[in-house]
Design a protein around this motif. Structure first.
Motif, PDB file in Angstrom:
ATOM      1  N   LYS A 173       0.813  -1.223   0.000  1.00 17.60           N
ATOM      2  CA  LYS A 173       0.000   0.000   0.000  1.00 17.60           C
ATOM      3  C   LYS A 173       0.854   1.284   0.000  1.00 17.60           C
ATOM      4  O   LYS A 173       0.425   2.317   0.511  1.00 17.60           O
ATOM      5  CB  LYS A 173      -0.953   0.021   1.200  1.00 17.60           C
ATOM      6  N   TYR A 174       2.045   1.197  -0.564  1.00 22.20           N
ATOM      7  CA  TYR A 174       3.001   2.318  -0.614  1.00 22.20           C
ATOM      8  C   TYR A 174       3.483   2.738   0.777  1.00 22.20           C
ATOM      9  O   TYR A 174       4.104   3.793   0.922  1.00 22.20           O
ATOM     10  CB  TYR A 174       2.419   3.515  -1.357  1.00 22.20           C
ATOM     11  N   GLU A 175       3.207   1.923   1.774  1.00 24.39           N
ATOM     12  CA  GLU A 175       3.681   2.245   3.124  1.00 24.39           C
ATOM     13  C   GLU A 175       5.202   2.266   3.192  1.00 24.39           C
ATOM     14  O   GLU A 175       5.787   3.053   3.942  1.00 24.39           O
ATOM     15  CB  GLU A 175       3.134   1.229   4.130  1.00 24.39           C
ATOM     16  N   THR A 176       5.849   1.399   2.421  1.00 26.61           N
ATOM     17  CA  THR A 176       7.301   1.232   2.530  1.00 26.61           C
ATOM     18  C   THR A 176       8.071   1.931   1.420  1.00 26.61           C
ATOM     19  O   THR A 176       9.304   1.874   1.397  1.00 26.61           O
ATOM     20  CB  THR A 176       7.659  -0.269   2.498  1.00 26.61           C
ATOM     21  N   ILE A 177       7.400   2.604   0.523  1.00 25.43           N
ATOM     22  CA  ILE A 177       8.098   3.288  -0.557  1.00 25.43           C
ATOM     23  C   ILE A 177       8.807   4.527  -0.013  1.00 25.43           C
ATOM     24  O   ILE A 177       8.286   5.234   0.859  1.00 25.43           O
ATOM     25  CB  ILE A 177       7.119   3.655  -1.697  1.00 25.43           C
ATOM     26  N   ASP A 178      10.005   4.783  -0.494  1.00 22.94           N
ATOM     27  CA  ASP A 178      10.749   5.967  -0.067  1.00 22.94           C
ATOM     28  C   ASP A 178       9.981   7.219  -0.500  1.00 22.94           C
ATOM     29  O   ASP A 178       9.571   7.327  -1.659  1.00 22.94           O
ATOM     30  CB  ASP A 178      12.142   5.950  -0.699  1.00 22.94           C
ATOM     31  N   PHE A 179       9.781   8.139   0.439  1.00 24.33           N
ATOM     32  CA  PHE A 179       8.985   9.323   0.136  1.00 24.33           C
ATOM     33  C   PHE A 179       9.498  10.496   0.981  1.00 24.33           C
ATOM     34  O   PHE A 179       8.934  10.842   2.021  1.00 24.33           O
ATOM     35  CB  PHE A 179       7.500   9.051   0.421  1.00 24.33           C
ATOM     36  N   PRO A 180      10.577  11.147   0.543  1.00 21.96           N
ATOM     37  CA  PRO A 180      11.269  12.169   1.347  1.00 21.96           C
ATOM     38  C   PRO A 180      10.675  13.572   1.240  1.00 21.96           C
ATOM     39  O   PRO A 180      11.329  14.512   0.779  1.00 21.96           O
ATOM     40  CB  PRO A 180      12.685  12.111   0.775  1.00 21.96           C
ATOM     41  N   PHE A 181       9.425  13.703   1.686  1.00 19.39           N
ATOM     42  CA  PHE A 181       8.754  14.992   1.606  1.00 19.39           C
ATOM     43  C   PHE A 181       8.070  15.314   2.923  1.00 19.39           C
ATOM     44  O   PHE A 181       7.897  14.443   3.774  1.00 19.39           O
ATOM     45  CB  PHE A 181       7.744  14.988   0.442  1.00 19.39           C
ATOM     46  N   GLU A 182       7.695  16.577   3.081  1.00 13.38           N
ATOM     47  CA  GLU A 182       7.048  17.040   4.310  1.00 13.38           C
ATOM     48  C   GLU A 182       5.536  16.831   4.217  1.00 13.38           C
ATOM     49  O   GLU A 182       4.959  16.846   3.132  1.00 13.38           O
ATOM     50  CB  GLU A 182       7.339  18.527   4.532  1.00 13.38           C
ATOM     51  N   ALA A 183       4.904  16.642   5.363  1.00 18.92           N
ATOM     52  CA  ALA A 183       3.453  16.527   5.397  1.00 18.92           C
ATOM     53  C   ALA A 183       2.812  17.827   4.913  1.00 18.92           C
ATOM     54  O   ALA A 183       3.288  18.924   5.244  1.00 18.92           O
ATOM     55  CB  ALA A 183       2.977  16.193   6.801  1.00 18.92           C
ATOM     56  N   VAL A 184       1.754  17.716   4.139  1.00 26.37           N
ATOM     57  CA  VAL A 184       1.027  18.910   3.692  1.00 26.37           C
ATOM     58  C   VAL A 184       0.200  19.462   4.846  1.00 26.37           C
ATOM     59  O   VAL A 184      -0.018  18.791   5.857  1.00 26.37           O
ATOM     60  CB  VAL A 184       0.115  18.579   2.485  1.00 26.37           C
ATOM     61  N   ASP A 185      -0.262  20.681   4.700  1.00 25.78           N
ATOM     62  CA  ASP A 185      -1.029  21.337   5.756  1.00 25.78           C
ATOM     63  C   ASP A 185      -2.303  20.551   6.068  1.00 25.78           C
ATOM     64  O   ASP A 185      -2.982  20.057   5.160  1.00 25.78           O
ATOM     65  CB  ASP A 185      -1.400  22.756   5.326  1.00 25.78           C
ATOM     66  N   GLY A 186      -2.592  20.429   7.339  1.00 23.01           N
ATOM     67  CA  GLY A 186      -3.834  19.797   7.764  1.00 23.01           C
ATOM     68  C   GLY A 186      -3.728  18.329   8.109  1.00 23.01           C
ATOM     69  O   GLY A 186      -4.687  17.751   8.636  1.00 23.01           O
ATOM     70  N   VAL A 187      -2.588  17.712   7.819  1.00 26.01           N
ATOM     71  CA  VAL A 187      -2.372  16.310   8.180  1.00 26.01           C
ATOM     72  C   VAL A 187      -0.999  16.191   8.830  1.00 26.01           C
ATOM     73  O   VAL A 187      -0.124  17.029   8.634  1.00 26.01           O
ATOM     74  CB  VAL A 187      -2.480  15.360   6.963  1.00 26.01           C
ATOM     75  N   GLU A 188      -0.814  15.115   9.589  1.00 26.11           N
ATOM     76  CA  GLU A 188       0.427  14.966  10.347  1.00 26.11           C
ATOM     77  C   GLU A 188       1.461  14.096   9.652  1.00 26.11           C
ATOM     78  O   GLU A 188       2.638  14.121  10.025  1.00 26.11           O
ATOM     79  CB  GLU A 188       0.114  14.381  11.734  1.00 26.11           C
ATOM     80  N   THR A 189       1.046  13.319   8.667  1.00 24.75           N
ATOM     81  CA  THR A 189       1.964  12.418   7.979  1.00 24.75           C
ATOM     82  C   THR A 189       1.799  12.558   6.475  1.00 24.75           C
ATOM     83  O   THR A 189       0.902  13.258   5.997  1.00 24.75           O
ATOM     84  CB  THR A 189       1.706  10.941   8.367  1.00 24.75           C
TER      85      THR A 189
END
Length: 264
Positions: A173-189
């Motif tokens: 479910k893309y949980e383990t895919i590398d994703f080096p970005f910041e959380a967008v406004d309104g969510v924590e992850t």
């Protein structure tokens, strides 16, 4: 990625589900402006068409000319066929200039990418600090217990050996895919956040979806027909058990979304 889907481009266009409007509404709510979006690995343009309803201009790219031939045209969508590895020169010529994009999307494709190279380009193209990248996948279809039981055997046993290892990222479910970005406004992850999409299908439409798989085509290329008579008969029996020829098929969609921040 193109080689995986060239042979079944028409089946891909006919058999794959569309993405839910709630997904696009959520993504659009996270980009401060809606001027320019890049849809990468657009295939037949499913996501690009939805983005074009909100964003003034959409650049939609794919490495498969056959997929792009089947894409529905719109005045504010520019389709481009690119090489599988886009150089910075090609990026500037075909895609756009530095810090010019509000949004970059990848629908059911990012697990095929060379992520370090792609992320370097993403960070170069997105507006700082609030430009957004949104990438999503959908996992296996859900019909009813009878059909799903037959499907699980087909997915894990029959087609299992023919899936590329990158498919595991979708299964997870893309949980383990590398994703080096910041959380967008309104969510924590950065997610994954789940959405669901539905498609009404008869059995032949369901088979068209299965035949659009890269694993099915990989087996076929080796002379193996995975939807043989016994398998088809098993699906028919399960599909017709409730007496309804058409069924609503649900695909869980999992979204990773983040903003570029002040990265260079």
């Amino acid at each position: 990625m193109a080689n995986l889907f060239i042979k079944q481009a028409k089946q891909y266009a006919e058999g794959r589900p569309n993405y839910p409007q709630k997904l696009f509404n959520f993504i659009a709510s996270k980009t401060p402006s809606h001027d320019l979006a890049w849809d990468v690995g657009t295939g037949n343009g499913q996501a690009a068409q939805s983005l074009a309803k909100t964003y003034k201009n959409v650049i939609a790219t794919d490495t498969s000319p056959k997929q792009l031939e089947l894409a529905e045209k719109a005045p504010n969508i520019t389709y481009q066929c690119t090489s599988s590895t886009i150089s910075m020169d090609e990026l500037q010529t075909l895609i756009g200039s530095q810090s010019s994009f509000d949004l970059i999307t990848v629908a059911q494709a990012m697990h095929w990418f060379d992520l370090p190279t792609f992320y370097h380009q993403v960070k170069w193209l997105l507006k700082k600090p609030n430009g957004v990248i949104a990438a999503w996948c959908y996992t296996t279809p859900e019909v009813n217990p009878a059909v799903d039981k037959v499907f699980q055997r087909f997915y894990t046993v029959d087609t299992g050996p023919f899936w590329d290892p990158a498919r595991k990222l979708v299964d997870q479910k893309y949980e383990t895919i590398d994703f080096p970005f910041e959380a967008v406004d309104g969510v924590e992850t950065t997610g994954p956040f789940q959405f669901d999409t539905e498609k009404v299908m008869d059995l032949e439409g369901y088979f068209t979806y299965l035949r659009s798989w890269s694993a099915y085509q990989a087996a076929k290329g080796k002379g193996l027909e995975l939807l043989g008579d016994d398998v088809v008969e098993g699906f028919k029996k399960a599909w017709n058990e409730d007496g309804k020829s058409s069924k609503t098929v649900t695909y869980p969609v999992y979204l990773r979304i983040g903003k570029v921040g002040s990265s260079n």
